[in-house]
Design a protein around this motif. Structure first.
Motif, PDB file in Angstrom:
ATOM      1  N   THR A 146     -27.015 -52.358 -78.270  1.00  0.00           N
ATOM      2  CA  THR A 146     -25.636 -52.567 -77.807  1.00  0.00           C
ATOM      3  C   THR A 146     -25.169 -51.393 -76.969  1.00  0.00           C
ATOM      4  OG1 THR A 146     -25.195 -53.786 -79.853  1.00  0.00           O
ATOM      5  CG2 THR A 146     -23.292 -53.124 -78.561  1.00  0.00           C
ATOM      6  N   PHE A 147     -25.516 -50.188 -77.414  1.00  0.00           N
ATOM      7  CA  PHE A 147     -25.127 -48.989 -76.660  1.00  0.00           C
ATOM      8  C   PHE A 147     -25.807 -48.964 -75.298  1.00  0.00           C
ATOM      9  CE2 PHE A 147     -26.147 -44.690 -75.267  1.00  0.00           C
ATOM     10  CZ  PHE A 147     -24.871 -44.132 -75.159  1.00  0.00           C
ATOM     11  N   ILE A 148     -27.118 -49.233 -75.283  1.00  0.00           N
ATOM     12  CA  ILE A 148     -27.866 -49.180 -74.022  1.00  0.00           C
ATOM     13  C   ILE A 148     -27.337 -50.217 -73.040  1.00  0.00           C
ATOM     14  CG2 ILE A 148     -30.131 -49.601 -72.980  1.00  0.00           C
ATOM     15  CD1 ILE A 148     -31.362 -48.282 -75.476  1.00  0.00           C
ATOM     16  N   GLU A 149     -26.992 -51.405 -73.546  1.00  0.00           N
ATOM     17  CA  GLU A 149     -26.450 -52.417 -72.646  1.00  0.00           C
ATOM     18  C   GLU A 149     -25.112 -51.975 -72.063  1.00  0.00           C
ATOM     19  OE1 GLU A 149     -26.472 -57.057 -72.281  1.00  0.00           O
ATOM     20  OE2 GLU A 149     -25.453 -56.481 -74.129  1.00  0.00           O
ATOM     21  N   ALA A 150     -24.220 -51.449 -72.915  1.00  0.00           N
ATOM     22  CA  ALA A 150     -22.907 -51.004 -72.434  1.00  0.00           C
ATOM     23  C   ALA A 150     -23.052 -49.829 -71.477  1.00  0.00           C
ATOM     24  CB  ALA A 150     -22.029 -50.615 -73.626  1.00  0.00           C
ATOM     25  N   PHE A 151     -23.918 -48.884 -71.836  1.00  0.00           N
ATOM     26  CA  PHE A 151     -24.136 -47.693 -71.015  1.00  0.00           C
ATOM     27  C   PHE A 151     -24.801 -48.074 -69.692  1.00  0.00           C
ATOM     28  CE2 PHE A 151     -26.488 -43.472 -70.480  1.00  0.00           C
ATOM     29  CZ  PHE A 151     -25.362 -42.810 -70.012  1.00  0.00           C
ATOM     30  N   GLY A 152     -25.800 -48.954 -69.770  1.00  0.00           N
ATOM     31  CA  GLY A 152     -26.504 -49.390 -68.572  1.00  0.00           C
ATOM     32  C   GLY A 152     -25.597 -50.137 -67.614  1.00  0.00           C
ATOM     33  N   GLN A 153     -24.763 -51.021 -68.148  1.00  0.00           N
ATOM     34  CA  GLN A 153     -23.833 -51.756 -67.292  1.00  0.00           C
ATOM     35  C   GLN A 153     -22.826 -50.816 -66.635  1.00  0.00           C
ATOM     36  OE1 GLN A 153     -22.679 -54.921 -70.244  1.00  0.00           O
ATOM     37  NE2 GLN A 153     -23.128 -56.278 -68.536  1.00  0.00           N
ATOM     38  N   PHE A 154     -22.355 -49.827 -67.401  1.00  0.00           N
ATOM     39  CA  PHE A 154     -21.421 -48.836 -66.847  1.00  0.00           C
ATOM     40  C   PHE A 154     -22.067 -48.099 -65.671  1.00  0.00           C
ATOM     41  CE2 PHE A 154     -20.375 -44.284 -66.806  1.00  0.00           C
ATOM     42  CZ  PHE A 154     -19.016 -44.324 -66.500  1.00  0.00           C
ATOM     43  N   LEU A 155     -23.322 -47.692 -65.842  1.00  0.00           N
ATOM     44  CA  LEU A 155     -24.021 -46.962 -64.784  1.00  0.00           C
ATOM     45  C   LEU A 155     -24.264 -47.846 -63.569  1.00  0.00           C
ATOM     46  CD1 LEU A 155     -26.599 -45.021 -66.992  1.00  0.00           C
ATOM     47  CD2 LEU A 155     -24.641 -44.036 -65.792  1.00  0.00           C
ATOM     48  N   CYS A 156     -24.638 -49.102 -63.812  1.00  0.00           N
ATOM     49  CA  CYS A 156     -24.874 -50.027 -62.694  1.00  0.00           C
ATOM     50  C   CYS A 156     -23.601 -50.245 -61.885  1.00  0.00           C
ATOM     51  CB  CYS A 156     -25.394 -51.367 -63.218  1.00  0.00           C
ATOM     52  SG  CYS A 156     -27.104 -51.321 -63.819  1.00  0.00           S
ATOM     53  N   GLU A 157     -22.483 -50.360 -62.585  1.00  0.00           N
ATOM     54  CA  GLU A 157     -21.211 -50.556 -61.886  1.00  0.00           C
ATOM     55  C   GLU A 157     -20.806 -49.319 -61.090  1.00  0.00           C
ATOM     56  OE1 GLU A 157     -19.767 -53.459 -61.601  1.00  0.00           O
ATOM     57  OE2 GLU A 157     -21.384 -54.263 -62.851  1.00  0.00           O
ATOM     58  N   LYS A 158     -21.326 -48.167 -61.464  1.00  0.00           N
ATOM     59  CA  LYS A 158     -21.055 -46.937 -60.715  1.00  0.00           C
ATOM     60  C   LYS A 158     -21.991 -46.781 -59.523  1.00  0.00           C
ATOM     61  CE  LYS A 158     -19.984 -43.014 -62.564  1.00  0.00           C
ATOM     62  NZ  LYS A 158     -18.607 -42.814 -62.073  1.00  0.00           N
ATOM     63  N   GLY A 159     -22.893 -47.738 -59.341  1.00  0.00           N
ATOM     64  CA  GLY A 159     -23.790 -47.709 -58.197  1.00  0.00           C
ATOM     65  C   GLY A 159     -25.196 -47.229 -58.487  1.00  0.00           C
ATOM     66  N   HIS A 160     -25.478 -46.903 -59.729  1.00  0.00           N
ATOM     67  CA  HIS A 160     -26.826 -46.450 -60.090  1.00  0.00           C
ATOM     68  C   HIS A 160     -27.749 -47.651 -60.297  1.00  0.00           C
ATOM     69  CE1 HIS A 160     -25.664 -42.235 -60.637  1.00  0.00           C
ATOM     70  NE2 HIS A 160     -24.582 -42.672 -61.258  1.00  0.00           N
ATOM     71  N   ARG A 161     -29.053 -47.396 -60.212  1.00  0.00           N
ATOM     72  CA  ARG A 161     -30.057 -48.400 -60.553  1.00  0.00           C
ATOM     73  C   ARG A 161     -30.740 -47.922 -61.832  1.00  0.00           C
ATOM     74  NH1 ARG A 161     -34.180 -49.692 -57.211  1.00  0.00           N
ATOM     75  NH2 ARG A 161     -33.911 -51.930 -57.476  1.00  0.00           N
ATOM     76  N   VAL A 162     -30.713 -48.779 -62.848  1.00  0.00           N
ATOM     77  CA  VAL A 162     -31.093 -48.381 -64.200  1.00  0.00           C
ATOM     78  C   VAL A 162     -32.340 -49.123 -64.670  1.00  0.00           C
ATOM     79  CG1 VAL A 162     -30.334 -48.235 -66.606  1.00  0.00           C
ATOM     80  CG2 VAL A 162     -28.679 -47.904 -64.751  1.00  0.00           C
ATOM     81  N   ALA A 163     -33.320 -48.371 -65.152  1.00  0.00           N
ATOM     82  CA  ALA A 163     -34.513 -48.956 -65.771  1.00  0.00           C
ATOM     83  C   ALA A 163     -34.511 -48.598 -67.248  1.00  0.00           C
ATOM     84  CB  ALA A 163     -35.781 -48.437 -65.103  1.00  0.00           C
ATOM     85  N   VAL A 164     -34.730 -49.590 -68.104  1.00  0.00           N
ATOM     86  CA  VAL A 164     -34.774 -49.380 -69.547  1.00  0.00           C
ATOM     87  C   VAL A 164     -36.197 -49.613 -70.040  1.00  0.00           C
ATOM     88  CG1 VAL A 164     -33.871 -50.095 -71.793  1.00  0.00           C
ATOM     89  CG2 VAL A 164     -32.383 -50.157 -69.780  1.00  0.00           C
ATOM     90  N   LEU A 165     -36.788 -48.607 -70.655  1.00  0.00           N
ATOM     91  CA  LEU A 165     -38.137 -48.715 -71.213  1.00  0.00           C
ATOM     92  C   LEU A 165     -38.037 -48.570 -72.724  1.00  0.00           C
ATOM     93  CD1 LEU A 165     -39.992 -46.336 -68.719  1.00  0.00           C
ATOM     94  CD2 LEU A 165     -39.460 -48.768 -68.444  1.00  0.00           C
ATOM     95  N   ALA A 166     -38.535 -49.567 -73.446  1.00  0.00           N
ATOM     96  CA  ALA A 166     -38.493 -49.531 -74.910  1.00  0.00           C
ATOM     97  C   ALA A 166     -39.869 -49.135 -75.433  1.00  0.00           C
ATOM     98  CB  ALA A 166     -38.085 -50.895 -75.461  1.00  0.00           C
ATOM     99  N   VAL A 167     -39.932 -48.024 -76.141  1.00  0.00           N
ATOM    100  CA  VAL A 167     -41.210 -47.501 -76.639  1.00  0.00           C
ATOM    101  C   VAL A 167     -41.390 -47.854 -78.096  1.00  0.00           C
ATOM    102  CG1 VAL A 167     -42.549 -45.418 -77.084  1.00  0.00           C
ATOM    103  CG2 VAL A 167     -41.158 -45.583 -75.031  1.00  0.00           C
TER     104      VAL A 167
END
Length: 365
Positions: A106-127
Motif C-alpha cells: 500500500t505504501f509503495i503504491e501511494a509513494f509510487g503514484q505520488f512520484l509519477c504525478e511529480k513527473g518521475h518514472r518509477v520502477a518497482v522490483l520485489a525481491v
C-alpha cells in the motif's frame, strides 16, 4: 460449413451420427503446435534500442534473459548490459522493508503514484530469495498495486533470486541497471522475504527505509538492533483515524532508541516519521527527506563512495556464488558428498575434517 474445414472427434465410431464437430485448426493440439513455432529471437542491438526507447515489452523480455540460468541467455544478457552501461547509474535507488502487516504494498503504491504525478518514472522490483520455490508474494504485489501497475510512468517487476543471495545480487542488480537505462529515475526495491535479504538489499540501494506499525514498545522487543542500524529512516505507517496518536507516540519511542544507535550512513541521522498510505498523508514529507538525504550525501561524497563500495561487494558476491556452484556441481563432490554427510550426521567424522576432505578432493581434480 464445408467438409474440408470440419472434422469428427477421433474417438467417434465411423458410420454413427455424432452431434458435435469442430473446426480443423482450432483444436488445442494445433494451437499448441502454432505456439511452439520458435519466434525470431531479438538481436542484442534490438534489445538495446528497445530499452533505450522505453519499450516496456522489450525491457520485460530483457529482464527475462537476465533471470534465465541458461548459458546462451546469460551470455546474451551480459552483452546487452555492456552496451547499456553508459546509460545507467542516474537513478535514486530506494530499498523498502517492513514488518509483516506494515503495509509495504500500500505504501509503495501511494509513494509510487505520488512520484509519477511529480513527473518521475518509477520502477518497482520485489525481491524474494525463496520466490523460485514458493512464489512468495509476487502475484500479490502486482494485484495490490493494481493502480500503480497501470500507470504509464511505472513498471513493476518481481525479481526472483533463484534461491540464493548471490542470485539477489546478480538478478536484482542487473534488472535495476536495465530499468535505469530504460529511463526510470526512481527504483524502489521491496524486500518481500525477511532476514538476510534485507542485508542484500541494503548493499544495492542508496536509501533504505523501514516501515513499522504503532505499538513500538512491544515491537522494539522483537526487532534486532542490527536491522535498526541498516536503515536511513523509519516510517510508522497507518497513522490515521484512532491510530494517529499512537503513531506519534511510536515515532517518539523510535527516535529515542535511534539516538543511541550507530547510523547507517555517514553524516546522516536516522529518524522516524509517520504517514498514512491509505490517505496519502505524510508521503510528500518522506520524499523531501529522501531528497535531502541525496543532496547531503552527494555534497559530502558519501553517495558516490557507497556506490563504488557496492560495486566491489557485488563483485565479491558474484565470485562466491560462482565458486559455490562450481564446487557443488563438480562430479567428484557430488559422488563423495552423500557418504561424507552420513559420516558427519552419525558422528563418525568432525565437520571441519569433512569439509577439508571435500575441498581437497575438489582441488586435486
Amino acid at each position: 460449413m464445408s467438409e474440408e474445414r470440419t472434422s469428427r472427434p477421433e474417438w467417434a465410431d465411423d458410420g454413427k451420427m455424432f452431434a458435435t464437430s469442430y473446426v480443423k485448426g482450432n483444436d488445442r493440439a494445433h494451437l499448441a503446435k502454432e505456439r511452439s513455432i520458435k519466434r525470431k529471437e531479438r538481436s542484442v542491438e534490438e534489445y538495446v534500442a528497445g530499452v533505450l526507447n522505453h519499450d516496456r515489452t522489450i525491457l520485460a523480455q530483457a529482464i527475462t534473459l537476465i533471470e534465465s540460468n541458461a548459458a546462451k541467455h546469460t551470455e546474451k544478457a551480459q552483452r546487452i548490459l555492456h552496451e547499456l552501461l553508459p546509460y545507467v547509474g542516474r537513478s535514486i535507488r530506494i530499498g523498502i522493508t517492513g514488518v509483516p502487516g506494515a503495509g509495504k504494498s500500500t505504501f509503495i503504491e501511494a509513494f509510487g503514484q505520488f512520484l509519477c504525478e511529480k513527473g518521475h518514472r518509477v520502477a518497482v522490483l520485489a525481491v524474494d530469495p525463496s520466490s523460485s520455490i514458493t512464489g512468495g508474494s509476487i502475484l500479490g504485489d502486482k494485484t495490490r498495486m493494481e493502480h500503480l501497475a497501470r500507470h504509464p510512468r511505472a513498471f513493476i517487476r518481481p525479481s526472483p533470486s533463484g534461491g540464493t543471495l548471490g542470485g539477489v545480487h546478480r538478478k536484482t542488480r542487473e534488472t535495476m541497471l536495465l530499468c535505469e537505462a530504460a529511463g526510470y529515475d526512481i527504483i524502489l526495491v521491496e524486500t518481500v522475504g525477511v532476514g538476510q535479504s534485507e542485508v542484500a538489499v541494503r548493499g544495492m540501494v542508496d536509501f533504505f527505509l523501514l516501515l513499522a506499525l504503532t505499538g513500538a514498545g512491544d515491537e522494539l522487543q522483537g526487532m534486532k538492533k542490527g536491522m535498526m542500524e541498516l536503515v536511513d529512516a523509519i516510517v510508522i505507517n497507518k497513522a490515521d483515524g484512532d491510530n494517529k496518536k499512537k503513531a506519534e507516540v511510536a515515532k517518539e519511542e523510535y527516535n529515542q532508541i535511534l539516538h543511541y544507535l550507530r547510523h547507517a550512513t555517514k553524516g546522516w541521522e536516522t529518524k522516524a516519521y509517520t504517514c498514512s498510505s491509505l490517505y496519502g498523508e505524510g508521503i510528500e514529507q518522506i520524499w523531501e527527506v529522501i531528497e535531502k538525504f541525496v543532496q547531503t550525501t552527494k555534497q559530502s561524497g558519501v553517495f558516490e563512495e557507497r556506490r563504488r563500495e557496492q560495486m566491489k561487494d557485488w563483485l565479491h558476491a558474484m565470485i562466491k556464488d560462482y565458486l559455490h556452484n562450481r564446487f557443488f556441481h563438480h562430479p567428484v563432490v557430488q559422488q563423495q558428498l552423500p557418504a561424507i554427510e552420513e559420516d558427519v550426521m552419525a558422528g563418525k567424522q568432525p565437520v571441519t575434517m569433512a569439509a577439508e576432505q571435500l575441498i581437497r578432493l575438489y582441488e586435486e581434480r
